[in-house]
Design an enzyme around this catalytic site. Structure first.
Site, mmCIF file in Angstrom:
data_model
loop_
_atom_site.group_PDB
_atom_site.id
_atom_site.type_symbol
_atom_site.label_atom_id
_atom_site.label_comp_id
_atom_site.label_asym_id
_atom_site.label_seq_id
_atom_site.Cartn_x
_atom_site.Cartn_y
_atom_site.Cartn_z
ATOM 1 N NE ARG A 64 6.239 39.195 28.489
ATOM 2 C CZ ARG A 64 5.390 39.452 27.489
ATOM 3 N NH1 ARG A 64 5.844 39.638 26.276
ATOM 4 N NH2 ARG A 64 4.096 39.517 27.705
ATOM 5 C CG HIS A 108 5.362 53.459 17.532
ATOM 6 N ND1 HIS A 108 4.605 52.378 17.945
ATOM 7 C CD2 HIS A 108 4.634 54.566 17.815
ATOM 8 C CE1 HIS A 108 3.471 52.821 18.457
ATOM 9 N NE2 HIS A 108 3.458 54.139 18.388
ATOM 10 C CD GLU A 173 5.526 52.454 9.521
ATOM 11 O OE1 GLU A 173 6.060 51.389 9.863
ATOM 12 O OE2 GLU A 173 4.315 52.679 9.671
HETATM 13 C C1 GAR Z 1 4.160 49.040 10.942
HETATM 14 O O1 GAR Z 1 3.292 50.092 10.656
HETATM 15 C C2 GAR Z 1 4.954 49.327 12.193
HETATM 16 O O2 GAR Z 1 5.281 50.687 12.326
HETATM 17 C C3 GAR Z 1 3.995 48.897 13.279
HETATM 18 O O3 GAR Z 1 3.421 47.712 12.772
HETATM 19 C C4 GAR Z 1 3.392 47.776 11.350
HETATM 20 C C5 GAR Z 1 4.038 46.532 10.816
HETATM 21 O O4 GAR Z 1 3.923 46.471 9.422
HETATM 22 N N1 GAR Z 1 4.659 48.689 14.515
HETATM 23 C C6 GAR Z 1 4.139 48.984 15.698
HETATM 24 O O5 GAR Z 1 3.034 49.427 15.848
HETATM 25 C C7 GAR Z 1 5.073 48.715 16.878
HETATM 26 N N2 GAR Z 1 4.612 49.373 18.050
HETATM 27 P P1 GAR Z 1 4.894 45.562 8.573
HETATM 28 O O6 GAR Z 1 4.786 44.142 9.173
HETATM 29 O O7 GAR Z 1 4.320 45.593 7.194
HETATM 30 O O8 GAR Z 1 6.280 46.115 8.648
#
Ligand code: GAR
Length: 214
Positions: A64, A108, A173
């Site tokens: 990693r 998130h 978001e």
């Molecule tokens: C989003 O809903 C983001 O908040 C979540 O993944 C999705 C990505 O969508 N992130 C997490 O869960 C991180 N812990 P996107 O690729 O369309 O932006």
């Protein structure tokens, strides 16, 4: 402010950030979109917008930390000031997070510190909570942890499926991530321990601290 966005798949938050930053007068510029997944759909959007893209495939690394070091080397070469994780589904090592401390943001889909981790919408519905939402925060080595910059609350409706809820949260978001980036680029966010304080610009455009905006 030079920004890198890290994605793993769809990249709709990346798109919201790119669209915001490409508006005139926005105080930050997306200089690269990086993905650990060569198939990430969002890469094409970034290319179409004239943004450099880069794939660093985690499968090419045994350790990693070596993967994380390759990302650091690339972002340092690009003179990146700030990293926005946008649906980047790889855990980053403590070494990487500490190297970029207070210069990495994440989004998130819950009101942190509630519902860290995966299957967030199912768990929010099953909890019986009336509200959930989304959070933009500085990244710390623990998963989905770090000082909160902006949040939006979204009601959980009686008949919501996880997909219904996810879709309504995603709309928020796309609003709060560009807002958080703008506040940071305007140097209005200060980290005090585990808490962010946001100052409001005064009439001269310089910043004053408003204790009620915390
Ligand atoms: C989003 O809903 C983001 O908040 C979540 O993944 C999705 C990505 O969508 N992130 C997490 O869960 C991180 N812990 P996107 O690729 O369309 O932006």
């Amino acid at each position: 402010m030079k920004v890198a966005i890290l994605i793993s798949s769809r990249g709709s938050n990346m798109q919201a950030l790119v669209n915001a930053t490409q508006k005139e007068g926005f105080p930050a510029e997306v200089v690269t979109v990086l993905s650990n997944n060569p198939e990430a759909a969002g890469l094409q959007f970034a290319k179409d917008k004239g943004i450099e893209t880069k794939v660093i495939n985690h499968r090419d690394f045994d350790e990693r930390e070596d993967f994380d070091d390759a990302i650091t080397e690339y972002l340092t070469d690009k003179k990146v000031d700030l990293i926005c994780l946008a649906g980047f589904m790889r855990l980053l090592s403590a070494k990487f997070v500490n190297r970029w401390r207070d210069r990495i943001l994440n989004i998130h889909p819950s009101l942190l510190p509630a519902f860290k981790g995966l299957h967030v919408h199912e768990r929010a519905i099953e909890s019986g909570a009336r509200f959930t939402g989304c959070t933009v925060h500085y990244v710390r080595p623990e998963m989905d942890d770090g000082p909160i910059i902006v949040q939006a609350a979204v009601p959980i409706l009686q008949d919501d499926t996880p997909d219904d809820l996810a879709a309504r949260i995603l709309v928020q978001e796309h609003k709060i991530y560009p807002l958080a980036l703008k506040l940071i680029a305007e140097k209005r966010v200060k980290v005090h321990g585990s808490v962010c304080k946001i100052s409001e610009p005064d009439e001269d455009g310089t910043s004053i601290t408003n204790p009620q905006t915390r």
